[in-house]
Write an enzyme that holds these catalytic residues in place. Structure first.
Site, mmCIF file in Angstrom:
data_model
loop_
_atom_site.group_PDB
_atom_site.id
_atom_site.type_symbol
_atom_site.label_atom_id
_atom_site.label_comp_id
_atom_site.label_asym_id
_atom_site.label_seq_id
_atom_site.Cartn_x
_atom_site.Cartn_y
_atom_site.Cartn_z
ATOM 1 N N ALA A 58 0.820 -1.215 0.000
ATOM 2 C CA ALA A 58 0.000 0.000 0.000
ATOM 3 C C ALA A 58 0.854 1.264 0.000
ATOM 4 O O ALA A 58 1.907 1.315 0.630
ATOM 5 C CB ALA A 58 -0.914 0.009 1.221
ATOM 6 N N GLY B 108 6.706 0.586 5.676
ATOM 7 C CA GLY B 108 7.613 -0.263 4.897
ATOM 8 C C GLY B 108 7.614 0.090 3.427
ATOM 9 O O GLY B 108 8.670 0.126 2.777
ATOM 10 N N CYS B 109 6.445 0.383 2.894
ATOM 11 C CA CYS B 109 6.336 0.715 1.473
ATOM 12 C C CYS B 109 7.001 2.052 1.163
ATOM 13 O O CYS B 109 7.596 2.232 0.103
ATOM 14 C CB CYS B 109 4.875 0.726 1.048
ATOM 15 S SG CYS B 109 4.089 -0.893 1.263
ATOM 16 N N THR B 110 6.921 2.983 2.101
ATOM 17 C CA THR B 110 7.581 4.275 1.926
ATOM 18 C C THR B 110 9.098 4.114 1.957
ATOM 19 O O THR B 110 9.807 4.684 1.120
ATOM 20 C CB THR B 110 7.105 5.269 3.005
ATOM 21 O OG1 THR B 110 5.682 5.443 2.860
ATOM 22 C CG2 THR B 110 7.806 6.608 2.874
ATOM 23 N N ALA C 278 10.087 2.607 -1.432
ATOM 24 C CA ALA C 278 9.981 3.572 -2.534
ATOM 25 C C ALA C 278 11.080 4.633 -2.451
ATOM 26 O O ALA C 278 11.669 5.003 -3.465
ATOM 27 C CB ALA C 278 8.603 4.226 -2.522
#
Length: 154
Positions: free
Chosen positions: A40, A45-47, A50
């Site tokens: 998401a 974690g995704c930030t 990215a």
């Protein structure tokens, strides 16, 4: 359930990027491609993942690597995520989970004993012939680029 491995032909797909433009994997034949599936936009974690790719995008481009993040989020969510963190690579929207399911990345997850369905964080390295060069299952979000370069031996 689909399980892809090194040497398998990468499943083809067409998805919309953050700007609503169609991106087809077949258009990248003859080039190196990294598809990283993440749960998401704008989550911790995704930030990290990215931002690691953003900070190292020049190195990836120097090696001729095209990188795409794919999540079930829609184009509008991707636009906000890109703007907030100044991301410099495309994010592909897959709310119907077409590519996610073709790559076998939707399934049961277990978080602190709670089982639920969700996207598995996985990165696929696809070679110039359209075949899977490597699958990174144990993604280290803050070291995503280093993992990509290591498994491509660059």
């Amino acid at each position: 359930m689909v399980t892809l491995a090194k040497g398998d032909k990468a499943p083809l797909f067409t998805l919309k990027n953050q700007d609503g433009e169609s991106v087809a994997l077949k258009d990248y034949k003859g080039q190196k491609v990294v598809l990283y599936f993440y749960p998401a936009d704008d989550t911790p974690g995704c930030t990290k993942q990215a931002c690691n790719v953003r900070d190292n995008s020049k190195v990836l481009k120097k090696h001729g690597i095209n990188i795409f993040g794919i999540s079930p989020d829609d184009e509008e969510s991707h636009q906000k995520f890109i703007k907030k963190y100044k991301l410099n690579f495309p994010l592909l929207a897959d709310p119907k989970k077409k590519a996610i399911e073709k790559y076998g990345e939707w399934g049961e997850k277990n978080l602190y004993g709670n089982k639920f369905m969700g996207l598995k964080r996985t990165t696929f390295l696809i070679n110039e012939d359209g075949k899977i060069h490597h699958v990174i299952k144990g993604v280290k979000t803050a070291e995503q680029t280093e993992q990509i370069l290591k498994f491509w031996k660059l």
